[in-house]
Design an enzyme around this catalytic site. Structure first.
Site, PDB file in Angstrom:
ATOM      1  N   GLU A   6       6.985 -21.983   7.934  1.00 10.56           N
ATOM      2  CA  GLU A   6       7.363 -21.168   9.266  1.00 10.56           C
ATOM      3  C   GLU A   6       8.269 -21.957  10.181  1.00 10.56           C
ATOM      4  O   GLU A   6       8.750 -20.990  10.943  1.00 10.56           O
ATOM      5  CB  GLU A   6       6.351 -20.706   9.889  1.00 10.56           C
ATOM      6  CG  GLU A   6       5.553 -21.772  10.581  1.00 10.56           C
ATOM      7  CD  GLU A   6       4.324 -21.090  11.411  1.00 10.56           C
ATOM      8  OE1 GLU A   6       4.234 -21.553  12.801  1.00 10.56           O
ATOM      9  OE2 GLU A   6       3.494 -20.774  10.725  1.00 10.56           O
ATOM     10  N   GLU A  30       0.671  -1.015   0.007  1.00  7.78           N
ATOM     11  CA  GLU A  30      -0.055  -0.160   0.020  1.00  7.78           C
ATOM     12  C   GLU A  30       0.946   1.085  -0.034  1.00  7.78           C
ATOM     13  O   GLU A  30       0.298   2.237  -0.213  1.00  7.78           O
ATOM     14  CB  GLU A  30      -0.841   0.020   1.455  1.00  7.78           C
ATOM     15  CG  GLU A  30      -1.817  -1.202   1.056  1.00  7.78           C
ATOM     16  CD  GLU A  30      -3.064  -1.034   2.251  1.00  7.78           C
ATOM     17  OE1 GLU A  30      -2.631  -0.430   3.375  1.00  7.78           O
ATOM     18  OE2 GLU A  30      -4.210  -1.672   2.260  1.00  7.78           O
TER      19      GLU A  30
END
Length: 301
Positions: A113, A82
Site C-alpha cells: 500500500e 457481486e
C-alpha cells in the site's frame, strides 16, 4: 494524538475494553455501529453526484474500477464480484483492483500500500481511459497506492470518486467527488475494518445498486437480469418470472427452461412471443436492458 487521522485515534468510550464482559463488549460495539448509517446519510448529496457521474460514464461504454488496499481493497473486490450474478452484467463492467493482487484478498500484503507509483501502474495495466470511473477506497484517506491510482485516473480524464472516513485527507483533494462518512474512532483503535469498513460497504452498495437500477437492470424492485445458477437462485428466478409475467409456477418454470435459465431472456420471450435466439439477440443489442429489448422487438413487428 491530535495529529492522527480520526480513524486512528483512541475511542474514549472503549478505553476499558479489555475489562468488559462479552455481553458488554458486544453492546458497546453495537452502540458504536449505530452511528454509521447516520454518517453515510449526511453524505447523500456527494453520493448522488458520484452516482450521476457513474451512470453517465457507464451509458457511454465506460467501466467502474474500485481501487484500494487491505480491508478497503477487499470491499471493492467484493462489490465488483457481486455485480455480474446480481445484475447479469459482464465481469469487466465493475472491477476491483487491490494492492498486492487478488492474493491480498485472503492474505495481508501491507507493504504494497505504500507504493503510489504501483497504484498508477496497476490501474494503467487495466487500460483505464477517460471513459471510465475510478473509485478510490481508503479509510484514512492517505494511502499512497490508492492516491496514486486516482491521481493517474484523474490526469487522463476519468471520473474519480473517493470513499474515505477522514475529512480533508489527501485523497479528498485528488478526486472529482469525495464521499466522507465520518464515523469517528474505532472501538479497537485503528481497526478500520469495523465502523469505517461498514460505512464504506454501505456506500459501495449504494453506488453500484443505484447505478444498475438507473441503467435498467432492475424492473420494479426485482433482479430481472440475475443468473439462475443454483437451486436457490432457480427458485428465485421462477418467482421473479411469475411476478413479471403473471404465469403460474409451472408455466414460469417451463418458460425459464425455454430461456436457458436466463431470467431476462425468458421475460423477453414471454412478453414478445419470440424465440430464445431472437430474445437473446434483442437483449445483446439493448445492452441487456429488458425494456429496450422488448421495445425493439415490438417495433420490428
Amino acid at each position: 494524538m491530535s495529529d492522527l487521522p480520526i480513524t486512528e485515534q483512541e475511542n474514549e468510550r472503549s478505553r476499558g475494553l479489555d475489562t468488559l464482559s462479552i455481553a458488554d463488549t458486544l453492546a458497546l460495539i453495537n452502540d458504536e455501529d449505530h452511528g454509521v448509517p447516520a454518517a453515510v446519510r449526511r453524505e447523500l448529496p456527494s453520493i448522488t453526484r458520484a452516482v450521476e457521474g457513474v451512470v453517465a460514464r457507464l451509458r457511454q461504454g465506460g467501466r467502474i474500477i474500485y481501487v484500494g488496499t487491505g480491508t478497503s481493497g477487499r470491499l471493492g473486490v467484493l462489490d465488483a464480484s457481486e455485480c455480474p450474478p446480481t445484475y447479469g452484467v459482464p465481469a469487466e463492467l465493475v472491477q476491483g483492483l487491490i494492492a498486492g493482487g487478488y492474493e491480498a484478498c485472503w492474505r495481508a500484503v501491507e507493504a504494497s500500500e505504500d507504493d503510489g507509483e504501483a497504484g498508477a501502474r496497476d490501474l494503467a495495466a487495466r487500460g483505464v481511459t477517460a471513459a471510465d470511473v475510478v473509485v478510490g477506497i481508503a479509510a484514512s484517506g492517505r494511502t499512497p497506492y490508492t492516491i496514486g491510482a486516482v491521481a493517474h485516473a484523474r490526469s487522463i480524464g476519468a471520473f474519480t470518486v473517493a470513499v474515505t472516513c477522514v475529512p480533508g485527507s489527501a485523497i479528498t483533494q485528488a478526486v472529482d467527488v469525495p464521499i466522507v462518512p465520518v464515523v469517528g474512532p474505532e472501538v479497537v483503535a485503528g481497526s478500520t475494518r469495523m465502523k469505517a469498513g461498514t460505512a464504506q460497504k454501505l456506500v459501495l452498495n449504494m453506488i453500484s445498486t443505484t447505478a444498475m437500477i438507473q441503467l435498467g437492470y432492475v424492473r420494479g424492485n426485482r433482479m430481472t437480469n440475475m443468473r439462475a445458477r443454483n437451486s436457490k437462485l432457480q427458485a428465485r428466478a421462477v418467482r421473479i418470472l411469475q411476478s413479471e409475467t403473471g404465469l403460474d409456477e409451472a408455466a414460469a418454470t417451463t418458460a425459464l427452461e425455454a430461456g436457458g435459465g436466463d431470467v431476462a431472456t425468458a421475460v423477453v420471450m414471454v412478453k414478445s412471443g419470440c424465440t430464445r435466439e431472437r430474445a437473446a439477440e434483442a437483449l445483446a443489442s439493448a445492452g441487456g436492458v429488458i425494456d429496450r429489448a422488448i421495445a425493439s422487438l415490438g417495433q420490428e413487428g
